[in-house]
Each structure stands twice: as C-alpha cells, then as structure tokens.
Scaffold this active site. Structure first.
Site, PDB file in Angstrom:
ATOM      1  CG  HIS A  15      -1.834   1.166   1.320  1.00  0.00           C
ATOM      2  ND1 HIS A  15      -3.119   1.151   0.847  1.00  0.00           N
ATOM      3  CD2 HIS A  15      -1.641   2.411   1.826  1.00  0.00           C
ATOM      4  CE1 HIS A  15      -3.683   2.324   1.053  1.00  0.00           C
ATOM      5  NE2 HIS A  15      -2.803   3.106   1.651  1.00  0.00           N
ATOM      6  CD  GLU A  16       1.503   3.353   3.686  1.00  0.00           C
ATOM      7  OE1 GLU A  16       1.623   4.506   3.217  1.00  0.00           O
ATOM      8  OE2 GLU A  16       0.458   2.976   4.256  1.00  0.00           O
TER       9      GLU A  16
END
Length: 866
Positions: free
Chosen positions: A300-301
């Site tokens: 996600h990051e």
C-alpha cells in the site's frame, strides 16, 4: 464547560492558496527538548489580490523572521488560530524563519516527536505545522532540501526524503547529512528520522535497468525480523511495473519501523515511516495474519509513490482519491500474491464489519465528504475501503484493460499535480471512448449503503428468465438521493450446478428488468457475484436455494455468501427466541450443510476455514433495531456449541490432518492449513468437558510458531479453561520483553466476554508492559475492549462506558487522534436499550462538556448525540 463548537470546514468554500512555496531549504539542529529549525523558502504570490501571507504553526517558539535577507517585524501571531500572518510581502521573495520545538514533549505524535530514542515525523494531514511555519495544505507543492545536524554517537543515522547529496563531521561530536528531493511535494509527505538504528539492505533492478537501493531501519536487535518486509517491498515494486507499468523514480527507498505511531504507516516520498507492527515479523513472534498484513501495508505505502505522491490531493476532501485507489491496488496485489477468492472474501468481511456499520451510524459520510471539523477524523473505512470498492466498480465497468488505459491517461494528464476525484474520473472516461460516468459520481457524493433487492420470474413456455433489480436508500441517506449506477455481476445456475449464463448488468434505475433468453430450465440466480457492488442484497431465493448455492456456486464469494445469508437468518431468529426466553434449537438442515462444507476436500484449506465462520456480533448488531448484546453473544455461543458437538469427530480429524508439526512454511497453502487447524480447535473448545481444552493446552506448550501459540492461548482464555491462568503467565514470562507480542497478550484478555474482564483491564493498565502513550498498546487493550467486547463494554452497570469515557478524556490531553477513535465505540448509542442509553448519555454529556476538549473528540461525540 465547553460552549463553542469548532469551525466547520466546507468543500464549497475551497480557495486556492494566496501564496505558493516553490522551494524550501530546512536545517534541523536536533535536540530532545530544544530542536532548532531554520527554513528558507522561495515564495510566489498566487493571486492578484494583495493579501497577507498566512502561515500555519502549532506549538512553535518563533525566534526570527527575515524577508529577502532583512529582519521582518510586521507580523501577527495568533495562538488561538495557530497562524503567523505577515501583513505586507512582495509578489516574489525569500522568507527565512527560525523556530524552536520540543520533540520530547510532543505526545500527539504529529510533527517531529520521539519514539523511544528515535526522532521521527508524522505530517499527514497537518503535522508539518508543528515543525515550522508553513502554508500547510496539500495543494502547496514545493521542492524540499533538508540538512540534519545531530550528535553522531546518539544519532548516527540521519534520514530524510529524496537522495543524500552531502554529509560530514562537525565540531562537538556532531555530524550532518543533507538530503534533496527532486520532486515537488506537499508538506504532508515530508519526513525526517534520526537515531541509532539497525538496518538491512538490498537492491531492486527496475524494468529500465536502474538499480534502486532498498533499506529498512529498526531498533537494533530486530534486523532479522525485517526480511519479510524486504521481500514484500521487492514483490510490490515488481507487481506495480507488471500491472500498471509504474517504475520507482528515486535512487533509494527507505522504510523505518517505530513503536509510537498513530497510523499503520506513512508514504512519505522515499522515506516511509511504519508502525513497527507492519514491518517486524518472524515465525516465533508473528502470526500468519501479521505476515499477510505486512505484505499488504508495505505494498500500500509503496503504491502511494504514484497514486498519492506523484499525483496528490488538491484538498483533504479529495482524500479517497489517493486512499481508495491505493487500497484497491493493494487488494489486487494481495490477491495476486495469495488466493484471490480468499482475499476478496476477507476484504468484504472487513468492509461489512467496519464500513457498513459506519455508514449506518451517526458519523456516516460519503467517500468525498463536503464538510469536516477535524480532518484526522476522516481517515475512515468509508474513505479507504468503500473508496476502494468504488474504484473496483470502475474497473468492472471498463474491464481490466480499460481501467489500465484510464490509469495511463491519469498519469499522462496529471503527473506532478494536486487534483480532484473529478480529474481521475475524467481520465477514465476519455481513455475509454468518453464512457459516461455522470450517474456513477453519485457514489462519491451520497452516504449510506444502498439496498439492492432481486427477484426473478421464469417463463417455462418461452424459456425466458426475467430478473428484476430494485435499488433503494437507507434511512440516513441524503434527502433527494439519486439512483446509483452500479455493475451487478449475475450468474444463472442450472439444476446440475453448472452455469447457464453469466454477465455484468449495468443497473441505473430505481427498478429495472433484465431478460435472459434461451434458458432451457429454471435456474437459480447468483446475484452480485464477487461482491461487484457494495450493497446490502436481499433476494427471493428460498432456504433450499441458498443451500444449493452453498454447494454449487462457481463464484467463490457467493458460495461463501450463501452460507452467511443462511446462518445470519437463523441466528437472528434465535436471538428473538432468546429475548422471548424460548428454548433454542438450530435448524437441522443447516447443521448438515455445515458438515458437508467441513468434509469437502475439493476446496482449499483457506477457503474452507473462512467458510466455517458464522456472522460476527457486529454484523448481527447491524440487523437489529435495538441491539441486544447478551442475547447476541449467547446465541452465537449456542450455535458454535451445537455445530461443534454435532461435528466434533470431523473437526478433530481435520485438526490432526492439518498439523504440520515443526515444519513452518510461509506460503498460501501452509497459512490456510494453520488457519483451518486453529478454527477447528476454537470450535472444539465449545464442546462440553475438558478433552479439547487439554488439546489446546498441549498445542500451546508445543507450538513452534506464533499462529499456533496465540491461537491456543485465545482458546484457553475465551473458554475460561482451567489452564487459562497458567498459560497467560507462561506467555507473559516468555514474551514480556517483546512489545509487539505483548500486544497480542493484552488483546486476548480484553476480548473475553465474562465479568472478570473489567477488573482484568484495570490490572493490566498498571502492568509494566502497558504504556498509554504508545498507540499500539492502547489499541490492543482499550481499543479491543471497545470494539470487540460488546457484552462487557455495554455492561448493565454502565462501568464500561465510564471506564472508556475516563480514558478518552485522559488521552485527549495527550493524543486527540487516539481519543477520537475510541469515541467511535459509542456509535450505537441510539440503538442501545433504553436503560443502557441513559447510562451512555451520562458519559457522552460529560465528555462534550469538558473544558479544553479537542475538536477531534468534539466532532465525533457531538454527532453521536445529535
């Protein structure tokens, strides 16, 4: 008494910045209590008006201001508004500001603070104003350069965004490192870390042949727990190249794990700062769920580098632009790395438990809200998870290739800019023959979970099936709500269990008929396959039809869903029986069908484990006009006991067959086997007698991995086994120096629904492993009590309400974000029984009348009371 409500921020009052910062050079002289920050900014007027320059700043000590090298005194500090106003400035100028901050005293964990001995930052959404005075908003994008000066012995590692361009030693045992980020970014993406850190390193070769240095930093001694995170990072980088053609754009990518962090992680450009729970893992101290979560959050990051960093939000009302899109991307990544069907089911289960409840409650809001008091309160399941479902619907409507074309167009048109959700939709449209999203945009502006009803009529003479879909709105939907444009994936299944037809229907009207021709036999309709639209579905299918889908649906999600629909209906009926003091009896056909699922070896272990689950308390509470907490808990216990007693031989057989011994593999099949084994153990613990509790204690003592160890401990504690105290003590003695593991120990005890839990929590708050300034520990103890232990939180005495209200007010003085999240535990206020509602009201009124209450908590509590 608090009398003034905080100011409401409105989307329709958006105004572009009067001034833009083109470049900012920062110099930090780090000190635990007196860090000196010097900034030098090139600023350009962004309007024709001769407006003053207003800078944001909180908890700062101003030392000096210079404009174009000259001392500047024509300014005003407003402590209430947290602003610094420069009354008259040129159209283009250089602004230099020096200020002082106290990282050690900063317990909000916003801006620059200390996590143990580590300096670190958290600037999303508005933390940078706690570092220095700045135009702190996402549409002000500048190039950042950072020089960090610190004691070399205490802080040998000095990190910031971008690439390192200079370093050296200084007098008095100090040293410096200078970092330059070549890409413009808003201040919320700024990061700084300094400490005496351990690390691991690796490299990644991009598709164009560049080598990127990969570095993960952590507390010394934890380096061996970073390898799964590193592998997850490399998988993420490769996946984003393969799926979306997106290559990393700097020479170095860094991750830092810290214990004191309000969120899961933060995508700061080139320097991600992570909650240590989403980095550190090994077989002995982390569960399979932890490993899975690390892979997902790392992805996600990383994916934010393009969807969030290269293209960011114009304003915070657009938050789902980056978060909904990136959650969708990390879900697709997890699906490709693991089991796609299991990932989809788990995502929807999470959506229903958190977002559906949120959408039906007092804090309901659309994925693109029009107002807020405190933006930190809008990092919600709606913005993230429902936002991801909206993106998924776009892909369903356009197809995977069409969605990819839209993504390519999005980067072509808006790379390097701060934009709106409308710009994303525009890109999707123009890349796909001007696809009409006019009606689809209702998903962005309307709150509440849509209600979808399906019915069908089969014409045997003409071999035709007419499917009628009707959409309606929940009671809390906005006045004048308009029909949604939604993709509804449908399958028609014949008597032999095989698909006769399958297609995606574009449903746009309040009621719409869809005709299927040449259907030779009466089929059973499988509606909203793969959960193609985030709706609450009711159908005209009979109990036997649902049992048929449980056994035959080719769509894994709807096969799982059929079991949930059947069990939910049965359990809700049993709750009515419990309220009326009638004897409880579980439908024998369901008991038999449940046994068939257990025995079905044609489905993989992970899917079978999920299929064993019955609806959780939160899901059942959503269906009750007035929530009956003890009865819901008692009925779920009765159902589990009935199923376990009926199928204990099969459960024990499966348990033994899935025992991998001392062999530990971290792959989807092995993880599914451990999940299936531990679900069988949990269910067996409901059988009368001590036989299976002894089995759980044996597993606890002999476990070689945390999944089995904590799984067995949970069984022993929640079943109130005679081995409970011995196991809890042994676990504590073994793991008390491991903070992440002790969070599991705290959570297991906070979730226990018997009356001793209240006293247990009071005792655990005074244990040396607990620290109320560490969000992970607060979430593990008090957060779990509020969110999962509904019986004890809603105790008839009201003691649960008072405990949480007391802790909220204590936390609010330290960390308003944590306090406001705890406030959401009161969200069912209006649906609790009258006696509990009165007790809850006392605490909510006490909270909202407290002097100095943060706007974070005020916003949530005022909506609950409204």
């Amino acid at each position: 008494m608090k009398t003034d409500a905080p100011k409401v921020i409105k989307l329709n009052e958006y105004k572009k910045p009067d001034y833009l910062v083109e470049t900012i050079d920062l110099v930090f002289n780090l000190d635990s209590t007196q860090t000196r920050v010097a900034s030098k900014m090139k600023i350009q007027r962004n309007t024709t008006d001769a407006a003053p320059l207003i800078l944001n700043g909180e908890e700062l000590v101003l030392k000096s201001i210079k404009v174009n090298g000259e001392a500047y005194t024509d300014y005003k500090l407003d402590a209430e508004a947290n602003t610094l106003t420069l009354n008259k400035v040129p159209d283009s100028f250089t602004l230099e500001i020096e200020n002082e901050i106290n990282p050690e005293a900063n317990k909000t964990l916003d801006g620059l603070y200390k996590s143990g001995t580590i300096f670190c930052t958290q600037n999303e959404p508005e933390g940078f104003r706690r570092i220095t005075y700045y135009v702190d908003r996402p549409d002000n994008m500048a190039k950042f350069t950072t020089k960090i000066i610190a004691d070399k012995n205490l802080y040998p590692i000095l990190l910031s965004n971008g690439n390192p361009i200079a370093k050296g030693d200084l007098l008095d045992g100090k040293h410096f490192v200078t970092w330059e980020d070549p890409f413009k970014k808003p201040s919320y993406l700024y990061a700084l870390v300094a400490g005496d850190l351990g690390f691991i390193k690796d490299t990644f070769k991009t598709k164009s042949g560049r080598f990127v240095a990969l570095e993960i930093y952590c507390d010394k001694g934890n380096e061996d727990k970073c390898h799964h995170a590193m592998e997850s990072l490399k998988k993420s980088m490769k996946w984003d190249e393969d799926r979306f053609g997106l290559e990393y754009d700097l020479d170095i990518y860094m991750i830092v794990a810290v214990d004191a962090f309000n969120m899961g992680a933060m995508e700061n450009k080139g320097l991600n700062i992570f909650n240590s729970a989403y980095v550190l893992a090994d077989q002995k101290s982390a569960t399979d769920t932890n490993f899975y979560g690390i892979e997902s959050v790392i992805g996600h990051e990383y994916f934010h580098n393009w969807t969030g960093n290269r293209i960011t939000c114009r304003d915070w009302f657009q938050l789902t632009l980056k978060e909904g899109l990136t959650v969708f991307r990390d879900q697709e990544f997890s699906a490709d790395m693991n089991s796609r069907s299991v990932e989809r089911i788990q995502s929807v289960m999470g959506l229903r438990a958190a977002q559906f409840a949120e959408d039906a409650g007092p804090t309901s809001h659309p994925i693109k809200p029009s107002t807020y008091m405190e933006i930190n309160n809008f990092y919600t399941a709606t913005i993230y998870e429902k936002g991801a479902e909206v993106i998924r619907m776009i892909q369903t409507l356009l197809g995977v290739d069409g969605f990819r074309r839209g993504m390519d167009k999005y980067f072509e048109l808006f790379d390097g800019q701060a934009v709106r959700t409308e710009d994303f939709i525009h890109s999707m449209s123009v890349a796909n023959d001007n696809f009409d999203f006019t009606q689809f945009k209702n998903w962005y502006s309307q709150n509440g979970t849509p209600l979808l009803k399906s019915s069908s009529v089969y014409d045997d003479t003409n071999k035709r099936l007419t499917l009628t879909l009707t959409q309606s709105f929940p009671a809390n939907a906005p006045s004048g709500a308009l029909p949604y444009h939604m993709p509804v994936r449908v399958g028609l299944i014949g008597p032999d269990g095989k698909d006769i037809a399958s297609k995606v229907l574009e449903f746009k009207k309040a009621t719409q008929d869809f005709v299927f021709e040449n259907i030779s036999v009466r089929p059973i309709a499988s509606i909203n396959r793969d959960f193609s639209a985030p709706v609450k579905l009711t159908t005209d299918l009979s109990f036997n039809d649902q049992l048929f889908l449980m056994a035959n649906d080719s769509d894994s999600f709807n096969r799982f869903e059929a079991a949930q629909v059947v069990s939910q209906k049965l359990i809700l009926d049993l709750i009515e029986d419990a309220k009326a003091k009638r004897p409880l009896e579980l439908n024998s056909q369901f008991v038999l069908a449940y046994g068939k699922i257990l025995a079905d070896q044609s489905i993989d272990e992970a899917f079978r484990a999920l299929s064993m689950s019955i609806p959780g308390e939160g899901i059942l509470h959503q269906e009750q006009t007035v929530i009956y907490y003890p009865e819901t808990d008692a009925v779920r216990t009765f159902v589990k006991k009935t199923l376990a007693t009926a199928h204990q031989d099969e459960l024990l057989k499966i348990y033994k067959s899935q025992d991998l011994g001392n062999v530990y593999k971290l792959d989807p099949k092995s993880m599914g086997q451990r999940d299936l084994k531990n679900r069988c153990l949990d269910l067996l613990s409901y059988v009368e007698g001590d036989k299976y509790k002894t089995l759980a204690f044996d597993q606890f003592k002999n476990a070689t991995n945390m999944t089995d160890e904590i799984g067995a401990l949970s069984v022993l504690v929640h079943s109130n086994s005679q081995y409970k105290d011995e196991a809890l003590k042994a676990f504590y003695t073994k793991w008390k120096s491991e903070t992440l593991v002790m969070q599991k120990w705290l959570a297991v005890q906070a979730q226990t629904s018997d009356d001793s839990t209240y006293e247990t929590i009071l005792r655990l708050e005074n244990d040396s492993v607990y620290d109320r300034t560490i969000p992970n520990l607060v979430r593990s103890l008090l957060g779990q009590f509020v969110s999962t232990n509904k019986v004890q939180f809603n105790h008839l005495s009201g003691r649960g309400y008072k405990l949480i209200a007391d802790r909220m007010l204590e936390l609010d003085k330290l960390n308003p974000q944590m306090a406001s999240r705890m406030a959401s535990g009161f969200k069912d206020y209006k649906r609790t029984p009258k006696n509990l509602q009165a007790l809850m009201n006392v605490e909510l009124e006490r909270i909202i009348k407290t002097d100095g209450l943060s706007k974070n908590v005020y916003e949530i509590v005022s909506k609950i009371l409204a």
